[in-house]
Design a protein around this motif. Sequence first.
Motif, PDB file in Angstrom:
ATOM      1  N   GLU A 184     -45.084 -46.531  52.683  1.00  0.00           N
ATOM      2  CA  GLU A 184     -45.825 -47.345  53.293  1.00  0.00           C
ATOM      3  C   GLU A 184     -47.066 -46.699  53.986  1.00  0.00           C
ATOM      4  N   GLY A 195     -48.325 -43.766  52.987  1.00  0.00           N
ATOM      5  CA  GLY A 195     -49.155 -43.029  52.029  1.00  0.00           C
ATOM      6  C   GLY A 195     -48.688 -41.827  51.696  1.00  0.00           C
ATOM      7  N   TYR A 216     -49.322 -36.312  51.899  1.00  0.00           N
ATOM      8  CA  TYR A 216     -49.910 -37.783  51.867  1.00  0.00           C
ATOM      9  C   TYR A 216     -50.792 -37.714  50.732  1.00  0.00           C
ATOM     10  N   ARG A 262     -56.207 -43.017  48.838  1.00  0.00           N
ATOM     11  CA  ARG A 262     -56.304 -44.159  48.141  1.00  0.00           C
ATOM     12  C   ARG A 262     -57.610 -44.613  47.969  1.00  0.00           C
ATOM     13  N   CYS A 301     -43.520 -48.942  58.981  1.00  0.00           N
ATOM     14  CA  CYS A 301     -45.013 -48.975  58.934  1.00  0.00           C
ATOM     15  C   CYS A 301     -45.745 -50.151  59.779  1.00  0.00           C
ATOM     16  N   TYR A 323     -52.589 -51.793  57.626  1.00  0.00           N
ATOM     17  CA  TYR A 323     -53.144 -51.079  56.704  1.00  0.00           C
ATOM     18  C   TYR A 323     -51.971 -50.163  55.698  1.00  0.00           C
ATOM     19  N   CYS A 324     -50.830 -50.749  56.013  1.00  0.00           N
ATOM     20  CA  CYS A 324     -49.538 -49.985  55.408  1.00  0.00           C
ATOM     21  C   CYS A 324     -49.812 -50.127  53.811  1.00  0.00           C
ATOM     22  N   HIS A 325     -49.438 -49.211  53.063  1.00  0.00           N
ATOM     23  CA  HIS A 325     -49.437 -49.112  51.718  1.00  0.00           C
ATOM     24  C   HIS A 325     -48.218 -50.258  51.283  1.00  0.00           C
TER      25      HIS A 325
END
Length: 143
Positions: free
Chosen positions: A44, A46, A63, A66, A83, A93-95
Amino acid sequence: NAEYGGISRGARPDTHGKLTGYALDGFGIYTFQDVGGAQPVVDECGGHFGPVSDDSDEVVYHYHTRPYVPYTIACQGPSLGKCRKTQTPTSNYCHAGCGADVCVQPGTKPWKLDEYLAQWDRHWLSWYSVNDYKRPHHQEELE
């Protein structure tokens, strides 16, 4: 960037991304592509555990950038599924993550991961869920 075909200066689309900087936690931030040009499988925040070069098996936590906002990391990792707790009430802004607490790039050699983690605690990984990273990520490794 049309001049470079959308990849980093000096990079190739079939290799691991280039180091672009360091996060405040000291881990490297690499451009988007992973080993062999594969899409990175990240947590999450990155980041993930895995090699940072197509020419080495050495594993580190690092990291990846993206191709969409916020472009870099969302938190300091490994995320361990937490995250969202680092974000503000109005933004996240979590992945998406890899579906586990800890993400390891597919194709990473388990003994290399163990060597890296042994610097701190050899048993740390057993406390968390981990994605299925032992499957090869290159078609030729399947044959």
